[in-house]
Motif scaffolding. Structure first.
Motif, short mmCIF file in Angstrom:
data_model
loop_
_atom_site.label_atom_id
_atom_site.label_comp_id
_atom_site.label_asym_id
_atom_site.label_seq_id
_atom_site.Cartn_x
_atom_site.Cartn_y
_atom_site.Cartn_z
N GLN A 304 0.81 -1.21 0.00
CA GLN A 304 0.00 0.00 0.00
C GLN A 304 0.85 1.27 0.00
OE1 GLN A 304 -3.28 -0.07 2.72
NE2 GLN A 304 -3.67 2.12 2.57
N ASP A 305 2.01 1.22 0.64
CA ASP A 305 2.88 2.41 0.65
C ASP A 305 3.36 2.74 -0.76
OD1 ASP A 305 2.60 2.70 3.37
OD2 ASP A 305 4.43 1.59 3.87
N ASN A 555 -10.99 11.98 -18.07
CA ASN A 555 -12.17 11.12 -17.90
C ASN A 555 -12.84 11.23 -16.54
OD1 ASN A 555 -12.09 9.46 -20.50
ND2 ASN A 555 -10.02 9.16 -19.73
N ASN A 556 -12.44 12.26 -15.78
CA ASN A 556 -13.06 12.51 -14.47
C ASN A 556 -12.93 11.32 -13.52
OD1 ASN A 556 -14.03 15.15 -15.17
ND2 ASN A 556 -15.64 14.15 -16.38
N TYR A 557 -11.75 10.74 -13.47
CA TYR A 557 -11.49 9.67 -12.50
C TYR A 557 -11.14 10.28 -11.15
CZ TYR A 557 -11.05 6.61 -16.63
OH TYR A 557 -11.28 5.92 -17.79
N ILE A 558 -11.33 9.49 -10.09
CA ILE A 558 -11.04 9.98 -8.74
C ILE A 558 -9.99 9.10 -8.07
CG2 ILE A 558 -13.26 11.08 -8.40
CD1 ILE A 558 -12.64 7.78 -6.70
N ARG A 559 -9.36 9.65 -7.05
CA ARG A 559 -8.34 8.90 -6.32
C ARG A 559 -9.01 7.87 -5.43
NH1 ARG A 559 -2.94 11.05 -3.23
NH2 ARG A 559 -2.44 9.09 -2.17
N PRO A 560 -8.59 6.61 -5.49
CA PRO A 560 -9.19 5.59 -4.64
C PRO A 560 -8.58 5.59 -3.24
CG PRO A 560 -7.53 4.60 -6.04
CD PRO A 560 -7.59 6.06 -6.42
N ASP A 561 -9.36 5.12 -2.28
CA ASP A 561 -8.87 4.84 -0.93
C ASP A 561 -8.86 3.34 -0.74
OD1 ASP A 561 -8.62 7.57 -0.15
OD2 ASP A 561 -10.81 7.65 0.12
N PHE A 562 -8.17 2.89 0.32
CA PHE A 562 -8.06 1.46 0.58
C PHE A 562 -8.54 1.14 1.99
CE2 PHE A 562 -5.01 2.39 -2.77
CZ PHE A 562 -5.38 1.46 -3.71
N SER A 563 -9.27 0.04 2.11
CA SER A 563 -9.83 -0.37 3.39
C SER A 563 -8.99 -1.49 3.99
CB SER A 563 -11.27 -0.85 3.21
OG SER A 563 -11.31 -1.98 2.33
N ASN A 564 -8.99 -1.55 5.29
CA ASN A 564 -8.28 -2.62 5.99
C ASN A 564 -9.21 -3.74 6.41
OD1 ASN A 564 -5.75 -1.27 5.89
ND2 ASN A 564 -6.38 0.03 7.61
N ASP A 565 -10.51 -3.53 6.26
CA ASP A 565 -11.49 -4.55 6.69
C ASP A 565 -12.19 -5.22 5.52
OD1 ASP A 565 -13.01 -2.50 5.78
OD2 ASP A 565 -14.09 -2.12 7.64
N ALA A 618 -15.67 -3.94 -11.79
CA ALA A 618 -15.18 -4.10 -10.42
C ALA A 618 -13.72 -4.54 -10.44
CB ALA A 618 -16.03 -5.12 -9.67
N ALA A 619 -13.40 -5.46 -11.34
CA ALA A 619 -12.02 -5.96 -11.44
C ALA A 619 -11.09 -4.90 -12.02
CB ALA A 619 -11.99 -7.22 -12.29
N LEU A 620 -11.51 -4.23 -13.09
CA LEU A 620 -10.66 -3.22 -13.72
C LEU A 620 -10.40 -2.05 -12.78
CD1 LEU A 620 -12.08 -3.16 -17.37
CD2 LEU A 620 -10.05 -4.33 -16.51
N THR A 621 -11.40 -1.70 -11.99
CA THR A 621 -11.20 -0.63 -11.01
C THR A 621 -10.12 -1.01 -10.02
OG1 THR A 621 -13.49 0.12 -11.24
CG2 THR A 621 -12.33 0.75 -9.23
N ALA A 622 -10.14 -2.26 -9.56
CA ALA A 622 -9.12 -2.73 -8.61
C ALA A 622 -7.74 -2.73 -9.24
CB ALA A 622 -9.48 -4.13 -8.12
N ILE A 640 -7.13 -4.26 -0.82
CA ILE A 640 -6.04 -4.60 -1.73
C ILE A 640 -6.12 -6.10 -2.01
CG2 ILE A 640 -3.54 -4.77 -1.97
CD1 ILE A 640 -3.27 -2.18 -0.48
N TYR A 641 -6.46 -6.44 -3.25
CA TYR A 641 -6.64 -7.84 -3.63
C TYR A 641 -5.29 -8.48 -3.93
CZ TYR A 641 -11.57 -6.58 -4.33
OH TYR A 641 -12.86 -6.15 -4.16
N ASP A 642 -5.10 -9.71 -3.44
CA ASP A 642 -3.86 -10.42 -3.76
C ASP A 642 -3.93 -11.12 -5.11
OD1 ASP A 642 -5.62 -12.46 -3.12
OD2 ASP A 642 -4.31 -13.41 -1.63
#
Length: 868
Positions: A304-305, A555-565, A618-622, A640-642
């Motif tokens: 993530q860093d 294309n008006n994309y936004i910055r994603p955040d990441f969850s720990n749960d 959903a997959a392409l966004t990840a 964060i998907y492995d």
């Protein structure tokens, strides 16, 4: 049979290169004989002839001109063949007996260096493999064009296939005892060229490339790779970089099937880049940036860093528009540094490419200055680490003219003032030619012959030419006759011959010295290869970051955040590629919500309604997020998907003898055996390739297995409405459906994903849209009504058996009809509070002012209020 000495020489050399076409140099041609000639004549579509090989036997022969050999090599390389270039090692005029010949280079799909056979934005990897008793494999990769070398260890054969596919490997080097069944898989399914090398000891001259590697497994694969390169290339490999060790666990794993299903780098139909995720995100300005972009898409990060560092840089570049445009302008002037350095070190760089290197370095100060103006630590690091390699730039500027020729054969590439001796040769040549011009003018004046001229050819050198009518004007004894023509005579004088000697000697020495000086310049640049390669890595990464920023901004994309749960919360998610290619420019966005209480979405709805699109986005966004790019949504919080696994679409694998259903089961098995809780699984229409009850049983079992044993975030799309009851059995599964409605007998797709299950599949409506004949549609509708009537009138026992076997949706009907039935223990004249509330809501609805979508949503909410 006693062959001629030349054919015996050919056969002796060919014996050492049995798996390659031997291009045997004979004068101005490369000739091929025997089986090579038979095969090459077909593959290259050239004439097959024959040659006397000894006594009275004629052997097959074909050939290509040496000056056009590159185009023929490209054809063979593209088809996966290898070529051994056998050159004459001495001048045939000076040779005593048979001309000495030997192979100077092997050209293979993994070692090609010519631009005509390379794709600018794709790496050209050669790989070597070593296997071990614990079922692990070591892999070593090298892109000879850029000097990149990397090694890794993977577990299991699936891991090998995944890494070879992810790195776009064209040729694999293995031991001679490599299993035959594995060879067939690699050759037939992955179209790889296979080569053999049993030596695993790293050549002494390349020992430094293994610095810092202490794993025997890695050293074995690296030794095999470097030994093969040393054997085949027969020249300096100084541009190869120190091998880097990477771990597959550092990157999101995407298996080959999923890579193709998601169309990451090319489309399934047509195998084109247009329409892929790579096409969408490619706004890079350099070829090396294009290669880096492909690497990032195919290997998203898990750290993530590191992801955050990329996103910080993209964020800063997206915000600072003016600086980004300045940066893009500078990058436009940067050529392919990586491959230019490779060609310099390999010895096949031409003068114009050296100037391209200098022009690229000219841009670095401007790039550093632009980055310094953006207050972002991630970009400041790039600015500080970029070495402008000023000494290399200055050397080229001093030594090479601004517009040199393509080749070094005739000189003309070294700048005046760079070498004193060369300047003297040039002056002698220039003055000599001026003296010739002055002599011509003087002879015309003294003889009175206005048409007299002084010419030159390679056979006779310089000469004085006088037309036949003017011969009488030549003073006796003035010239020495040299050549008689039909309408003129040519003469020489001792003075002219002496000046010719001076001029030609100066010209010959000039060309030879220029070639030598160019070689010296190339060697000095080669000594700085490591600095240049590091600069190229930084510039290519920066190019990808600005591309992400430019595409995100456009294309008006936004910055994603990441969850720990493991929460998935995407507001108004869009499919990035479909949105871009849609002609009307309008894409129906959908939310994707999966909190800790939900691991699986069971998606129902009609074909063409958007189920597969919803899953893919959903997959392409990840993948975009973990590559460091902004994403197509209004807001996005992702785990964060492995790994990502997909089973989308239907296809037979006829080569392997597998049906659509078998392919489907293989891909499902791969996901079930490799997925973890941190994975993303997309399964589309599992079980459709067999009978209805078999399919339902398999689909339900897979859903339950993933829910109970894996708990990965899963999108399960199905037409089996019988499975929708599972939301009551599996606590972390929720039903959603893609909306559709009937209007005048036709189906209208709303492309909106709603809570709950679909009421039906609209299959016949879709068939009608496809244009099937009206009588056929009418008959299908009648059959459907008959089947539904039979289902409703079936004996109670049979109906109960069907309900239990297939989990049919009738189990929900009592709850749905409760509104119209008398609740037990209540007075019909006095509805329960819940029913009263729904009635009041129903009274307030103004249907005439509502859109179909609003009406459906309102009806859904009212129905849900009755159920809960």
């Amino acid at each position: 049979m006693s062959y001629t000495p030349m054919i015996q020489q050919y056969l002796a050399i060919k014996a050492q290169y049995q798996d390659a076409f031997l291009f045997f140099r004979l004068g101005d041609f490369y000739e091929l004989f025997f089986d090579d000639a038979l095969k090459a004549s077909k593959e290259l579509e050239i004439a097959l002839t024959s040659r006397n090989g000894g006594k009275d036997e004629y052997i097959p022969m074909c050939g290509v001109p040496y000056h056009a050999v590159k185009q023929y090599i490209k054809v063979l390389i593209d088809k996966g063949y290898k070529i051994a270039i056998c050159e004459q090692m001495e001048d045939p005029k000076l040779a005593k007996g048979m001309v000495k010949r030997e192979v100077i280079q092997m050209i293979t799909p993994g070692t090609i260096m010519e631009d005509d056979s390379l794709q600018p934005k794709r790496n050209n990897y050669l790989a070597a493999i070593s296997s071990f008793p614990d079922e692990s494999f070591a892999l070593a990769f090298s892109d000879l064009t850029t000097g990149e070398v990397k090694v890794t260890v993977v577990n299991g054969w699936d891991g090998v296939l995944q890494e070879l596919d992810a790195n776009d490997v064209r040729e694999l080097v293995a031991a001679s005892d490599f299993p035959q069944d594995s060879r067939m898989i690699l050759n037939e399914q992955m179209n790889l060229t296979l080569s053999e090398e049993d030596e695993t000891k790293i050549p002494e001259a390349l020992q430094h490339l293994s610095a810092g590697i202490d794993q025997d497994k890695l050293l074995t694969a690296l030794g095999r790779l470097l030994s093969y390169l040393t054997t085949t290339q027969k020249r300096s490999l100084d541009h190869l970089q120190q091998a880097s060790v990477y771990h597959v666990q550092e990157y999101m794993m995407i298996d080959p099937h999923s890579r193709r299903n998601l169309e990451l780098t090319q489309t399934n139909r047509g195998k084109k880049t247009y329409g892929s995720l790579l096409w969408l995100l490619d706004d890079v300005k350099t070829a090396m940036g294009g290669r880096r972009l492909k690497q990032w898409i195919e290997k998203p990060l898990l750290d993530q860093d590191k992801i955050t560092t990329r996103l910080d840089a993209v964020d800063a570049l997206k915000t600072h528009l003016l600086e980004r445009e300045t940066l893009r302008d500078a990058l436009n002037g940067v050529y392919d540094l990586e491959r230019l350095v490779g060609r310099v070190s390999f010895g096949n760089v031409n003068p114009r490419e050296v100037v391209q290197l200098k022009r690229s370095l000219d841009q670095i100060p401007a790039i550093k200055k632009t980055l310094a103006a953006i207050p972002a630590p991630a970009l400041q690091d790039y600015a500080q680490e970029m070495d402008p390699c000023e000494s290399v730039r200055a050397l080229i500027e001093q030594a090479i003219v601004d517009d040199p020729p393509f080749t070094t054969s005739d000189g003309g590439m070294i700048r005046a003032g760079y070498d004193e001796t060369l300047d003297r040769y040039r002056d002698a040549s220039k003055n000599g030619k001026r003296w010739i011009a002055e002599l011509e003018a003087r002879e015309r004046e003294e003889t009175g012959i206005k048409s007299l001229k002084i010419g030159y050819n390679r056979v006779f050198g310089y000469y004085i030419e006088v037309s036949r009518p003017n011969l009488k004007l030549i003073p006796e004894g003035r010239y020495e006759r040299r050549q008689t023509l039909s309408n003129a005579e040519r003469f020489i004088t001792p003075e002219l011959k002496e000046k010719e000697r001076v001029i030609l000697e100066a010209e010959e020495k000039r060309v030879g010295l220029e070639f030598q000086l160019f070689g010296d310049v190339r060697l000095k640049i080669k000594n700085e290869a490591a600095r240049l390669q590091q600069l190229a890595r930084l510039v290519s990464a920066l190019d990808v970051l600005q591309s992400f920023a430019s595409v995100s901004d456009a294309n008006n994309y936004i910055r994603p955040d990441f969850s720990n749960d493991r929460t998935v919360a995407i507001k108004d998610s869009r499919h990035p590629v479909i949105e871009k290619v849609m002609k009307n420019g309008f894409f129906v966005a959908n939310d994707i919500q999966m909190d800790q209480s939900c691991d699986m979405l069971l998606i129902t709805g009609p074909n063409m309604g958007g189920k597969s699109t919803y899953m893919r986005q959903a997959a392409l966004t990840a993948i975009m997020a973990q590559s460091g790019c902004f994403v197509p949504a209004d807001s996005a919080c992702l785990p964060i998907y492995d790994q990502i696994f997909t089973r989308i679409g239907a296809a037979d694998d006829l080569v392997s003898g597998q049906s659509t259903f078998m392919v489907e089961m293989d891909e499902a098995k791969y996901a079930l055996t490799h997925a973890t809780q941190n994975s993303l699984i997309l399964l589309d229409e599992i079980g459709r390739g067999t009978s209805t009850y078999d399919g339902i049983a398999i689909a339900q079992a897979i859903v339950e297995y993933i829910h109970d044993h894996i708990a990965a975030k899963t999108f399960f799309s199905t037409h089996y409405h019988e499975l929708t009851f599972l939301d009551k059995k599996l606590k972390r599964l929720k039903n959603v459906h893609v909306g559709a409605m009937e209007e005048n007998g036709n189906v209208v797709f709303l492309h909106k994903v709603l809570k709950g299950q679909a009421d039906k599949s609209y299959g016949i409506h879709v068939a009608k849209l496809a244009g099937l004949p009206d009588p056929l549609i009418a008959r299908a509708d009648a059959i459907l009504q008959e089947l539904e009537a039979e289902k409703q009138t079936a004996p109670a026992e049979a109906r109960e058996a069907v309900v239990q076997a297939t989990a049919a949706t009738e189990v929900d009907e009592p709850a749905q009809l409760a509104f119209f039935n008398e609740p037990e223990g209540t007075d019909m004249k006095k509805p329960a509070k819940k029913e009263q509330k729904v009635l009041r809501e129903l009274e307030k609805i103004d249907l005439m002012t509502m859109t179909p979508m609003d009406a459906m949503n309102k009806l859904y909410n009212l129905q849900r209020a009755l159920k809960h």
